[in-house]
Design a protein around this motif. Sequence first.
Motif, PDB file in Angstrom:
ATOM      1  N   ALA A 287      -2.363  16.942   2.139  1.00 24.60           N
ATOM      2  CA  ALA A 287      -3.289  16.080   2.857  1.00 24.60           C
ATOM      3  C   ALA A 287      -4.727  16.308   2.425  1.00 24.60           C
ATOM      4  O   ALA A 287      -5.540  15.379   2.389  1.00 24.60           O
ATOM      5  N   ALA A 291      -5.451  12.693   1.234  1.00 25.09           N
ATOM      6  CA  ALA A 291      -6.252  12.028   2.266  1.00 25.09           C
ATOM      7  C   ALA A 291      -7.585  12.762   2.333  1.00 25.09           C
ATOM      8  O   ALA A 291      -7.899  13.409   3.333  1.00 25.09           O
ATOM      9  N   ARG A 329     -12.107   4.190   9.754  1.00 25.32           N
ATOM     10  CA  ARG A 329     -11.044   4.801   8.954  1.00 25.32           C
ATOM     11  C   ARG A 329      -9.922   5.251   9.876  1.00 25.32           C
ATOM     12  O   ARG A 329     -10.150   6.038  10.808  1.00 25.32           O
ATOM     13  N   ASP A 330      -8.715   4.759   9.636  1.00 29.72           N
ATOM     14  CA  ASP A 330      -7.567   5.149  10.453  1.00 29.72           C
ATOM     15  C   ASP A 330      -7.024   6.474   9.920  1.00 29.72           C
ATOM     16  O   ASP A 330      -6.130   6.519   9.071  1.00 29.72           O
ATOM     17  N   VAL A 331      -7.596   7.550  10.423  1.00 25.35           N
ATOM     18  CA  VAL A 331      -7.258   8.883   9.940  1.00 25.35           C
ATOM     19  C   VAL A 331      -5.777   9.180  10.125  1.00 25.35           C
ATOM     20  O   VAL A 331      -5.109   9.712   9.228  1.00 25.35           O
ATOM     21  N   GLU A 334      -3.363   7.525   7.646  1.00 25.62           N
ATOM     22  CA  GLU A 334      -3.344   8.188   6.348  1.00 25.62           C
ATOM     23  C   GLU A 334      -2.465   9.440   6.397  1.00 25.62           C
ATOM     24  O   GLU A 334      -1.711   9.716   5.456  1.00 25.62           O
ATOM     25  N   ASP A 337       1.128   8.456   6.317  1.00 29.78           N
ATOM     26  CA  ASP A 337       1.561   8.095   4.965  1.00 29.78           C
ATOM     27  C   ASP A 337       1.802   9.335   4.109  1.00 29.78           C
ATOM     28  O   ASP A 337       2.829   9.430   3.412  1.00 29.78           O
ATOM     29  N   VAL A 338       0.874  10.295   4.157  1.00 30.92           N
ATOM     30  CA  VAL A 338       1.053  11.519   3.369  1.00 30.92           C
ATOM     31  C   VAL A 338       2.291  12.274   3.839  1.00 30.92           C
ATOM     32  O   VAL A 338       3.071  12.795   3.024  1.00 30.92           O
TER      33      VAL A 338
END
Length: 401
Positions: A287, A291, A329-331, A334, A337-338
Amino acid sequence: MVERLKADGVLTDVRLREALLSVPREVLLPHAYVRISDPGIEPIEWRLLDGAHPDDQAEWLDLIHSGESVLLQRDGEQLDGLVRGPVTGGNMTSMSTYGQATVEALQTLQLAPGQRYLELGPGPGVSLALAAAVTGPRLAAGVERDGPMAAFAQRNLDRIGLGATVVEGDALDGHPAGGAFDRIHSGIGVPCVPPAWVEQLAPGGRLLTTLATRTPSWPGQFLATRTGAGEIEAVLRGRPRGYRPMFGYRWLNAVTMRPRIKAEPGVPRPTRLTPPPDDAYGFWLAAAYLAPGLVRDFQAETMTIAAPDEDSWAVAGPGEDTVRVHGPRDVWAELEDVHARWVLAGRPDSYRVTVPEGGGPQHVASGTGRRALTWVLPPLAPVPHQPAVPCPTEHHTEKIL
């Protein structure tokens, strides 16, 4: 301190245990700064303990033998003639290494008598002295960028008489005299491995350092070995702590965002991702790279991860199936996804690193195939002339060097 490290299962090497018991820390750490103001308060309030002063001695002795980090130098100051008592402002530019981290690093290097040892960024020289006690006289050397600290460390090491040397120089260039070393340990975090370090690693040698990103939250430990055939084999693993980054690296910080996050944690939404455990180091390391720009507030009541540059954050809960998000930003998306990619890659806890001889991009991969997690390490950046490294405050930073 030594018996506690042994009882906790951290200290297993007999030679290193003997070195820890024989090296007088009070010679290498004759004074110490203690922070007396709370995190986030500026300017910082410090108190300088003088180990030679009877009113400071008990507290100083407890501190330097506690195994905790010992703060030694503000803003690259000269280390002769420091005055005990309260001090205002400044940032720490040199510290001793957190005891457990020192032991883990030196044991990972598998120190033995007769090895040539190089310490890059030795600070006051605690780990350098321990290595010299194991390897033998005139085999352990350090390269320290800060002139006052290099002179301070050499003077104290000479008093101990282990035959360790410290020279002033840019640690990124390795030892200025060149040569090959069986063990190389860097006490500074770097974004990628400098070519000089690889060049100075002898056949059969081991090189250990921290790979630094902009977040102090999820550091990676880099271990390289040079085979008998001369090839470099390198592995990157996530760790709970790491070394401070080289001068010029500015860590992200969530502390100043804490009041706003508490007042407005964000809009709730469902999530399929239960907050991963802290010890899922392979995921958190990925991450940090896949990210980028995120930092965790380890002092928050529930998992809180912020993107300071985008004024965004994610707060886990309430419950395991919801999360609150704020900002452009949609932390959390992300991280979802990771995490999905990490699971498909087989939940790796270590990554192979390709380090070309003579320089060039350094590639990281969890394996082969299209499901493997891959990234390229960022290049080295120019180092500023004056240090500007803030004192670490995040839970998972190394309390060091």
